[in-house]
Motif scaffolding. Structure first.
Motif, short mmCIF file in Angstrom:
data_model
loop_
_atom_site.label_atom_id
_atom_site.label_comp_id
_atom_site.label_asym_id
_atom_site.label_seq_id
_atom_site.Cartn_x
_atom_site.Cartn_y
_atom_site.Cartn_z
N TYR A 278 -25.38 -12.92 36.19
CA TYR A 278 -24.40 -11.74 37.73
C TYR A 278 -23.08 -12.36 36.64
O TYR A 278 -22.85 -11.43 37.32
N LYS A 281 -22.39 -9.14 34.76
CA LYS A 281 -22.93 -7.97 35.20
C LYS A 281 -24.02 -6.84 33.88
O LYS A 281 -23.14 -5.70 34.04
N ASN A 288 -26.29 -6.52 42.09
CA ASN A 288 -26.60 -6.08 43.20
C ASN A 288 -27.40 -7.25 44.04
O ASN A 288 -26.61 -7.11 45.27
N ASN A 291 -25.48 -10.51 44.53
CA ASN A 291 -23.82 -10.68 44.71
C ASN A 291 -24.39 -10.42 46.28
O ASN A 291 -23.46 -11.02 47.23
N LYS A 333 -15.60 -15.44 47.64
CA LYS A 333 -16.24 -14.82 48.87
C LYS A 333 -15.09 -14.96 49.84
O LYS A 333 -15.09 -14.27 51.21
#
Length: 381
Positions: A278, A281, A288, A291, A333
């Motif tokens: 993660y 990437k 994904n 995420n 986030k």
């Protein structure tokens, strides 16, 4: 071991626990009694082995004041966490320090005997005697009836309406049972990462999502003793079907089952490799999916802050050892959302007691016969 100190004894013990080392003069002022009365109480506590003398304070004139502290080597408690495939056991001393821990697989169809075996084994290995044990606490990931010592039901452990009265008969000592997230929350509030806060929620992220709610330094269980079922907070009312009958429950998006499936489908070694992918990437599909997972986790945490106006949320369970990796992701986030949670995003914390928090909390509960934990949590006011 059965000890029933009176209120003065509990107040003295709680003060000594909080201050570490005290003198008769300090105790006399705190509990507002005379020195001879304090001396009487201290002598009684020394006699039953709960405190001990640990030296004197150097003084140029007069008699040197004697220092008293908790005696951690006389009485203990046992805390156990029950999960589907394993039992975790810890033994605490009177300073609430872990002196022994054991985790092993067991046969869930023979729970009572398995509990007896692990308790006897741990007593032998820790080199204490059964007479030194004050009580046994048991943390269960589900609903319990503490008055009837019954494990009622759990969404993740195949146990229903299971009585532990036989355990009480065998060991002839108090047995305490409670929800594992509640016990974890209480342990963190008393000796862990949320010690400085009064209002918090502990997220127990395993096969299901549990929540231990602390309000004004006390476990909040609700009118039916079912508070904390935060895994069934709906975050997408047209979303994934949940076993409870509703759709879009938080549990279906952030439980460890989601992570286990991702690891298995991609032949990964475990959480460390998953997080590494993660961060780098290095695999778009895995990135994904993770995420999206963290989006849902952050969304639920934001809901909890908004509903309860919390001092902090503790992210426990499978993510407990990964604070340095997971906390920045969640903070980023939450800060991106256009709501009033910017400053609260910094109050996402992780358990100091890691994955042993529930067992440690279960072990702390029997010490309520010795300490006034409400007084300790209020700062000995």
């Amino acid at each position: 071991m059965e000890l029933v100190p009176n209120n003065y004894h509990k107040k003295i013990l709680s003060y000594i626990y909080s201050q570490k080392k005290v003198t008769k003069v300090q105790l006399s002022k705190y509990i507002d009694v005379t020195i001879p009365t304090v001396t009487l109480y201290l002598n009684e506590l020394v006699k039953i082995g709960l405190i001990k003398e640990s030296g004197v304070i150097n003084s140029e004139s007069g008699r040197k004041p004697v220092i008293f502290e908790i005696n951690p080597e006389n009485i203990y408690t046992v805390g156990i966490e029950i999960r589907q495939e394993s039992l975790t056991l810890i033994i605490l001393n009177l300073n609430l320090c872990t002196i022994y821990k054991l985790q092993e697989k067991y046969n869930i169809n023979n729970l009572e005997e398995e509990l007896k075996n692990i308790i006897y084994k741990s007593i032998v290995h820790s080199k204490i005697t059964i007479d030194q044990i004050l009580g046994i606490g048991i943390a269960f990931p589900g609903i319990v009836n503490d008055r009837k010592l019954k494990l009622e039901e759990s969404p993740i452990v195949n146990i229903k309406d299971y009585s532990l009265e036989g355990l009480k008969e065998t060991f002839k000592m108090p047995i305490y049972i409670g929800n594992e997230a509640d016990y974890a929350a209480y342990a963190e509030n008393l000796i862990g990462s949320s010690k400085q806060y009064r209002n918090s929620i502990y997220l127990s992220i395993y096969e299901g999502i549990g929540g231990g709610i602390i309000m004004e330094n006390s476990i909040y269980s609700g009118s039916l003793q079912h508070a904390g079922e935060i895994g069934h907070m709906v975050i997408d009312y047209k979303g994934r079907q949940c076993e409870c009958g509703r759709k879009g429950c938080w549990d279906k998006y952030v439980s460890s089952k989601i992570i286990d499936k991702l690891i298995k489908e991609n032949n990964l070694k475990g959480l460390d490799e998953l997080i590494d992918i993660y961060e780098k990437k290095s695999n778009n599909n895995i990135f994904n999916q993770m995420n999206e997972y963290f989006d849902y986790l952050a969304t639920g945490i934001m809901n909890l802050f908004l509903i309860f106006d919390l001092d902090c949320v503790i992210v426990g369970g499978i993510w407990a050892p990964y604070e340095n990796k997971i906390k920045p992701i969640l903070i980023e986030k939450i800060k991106k959302e256009n709501c009033k949670l910017g400053k609260n995003s910094e109050k996402i914390i992780f358990p100091k007691l890691l994955t042993k928090a529930s067992a440690i909390g279960a072990g702390i509960i029997p010490f309520s016969n010795i300490y006034d934990f409400n007084l300790i949590l209020r700062g000995m006011e």
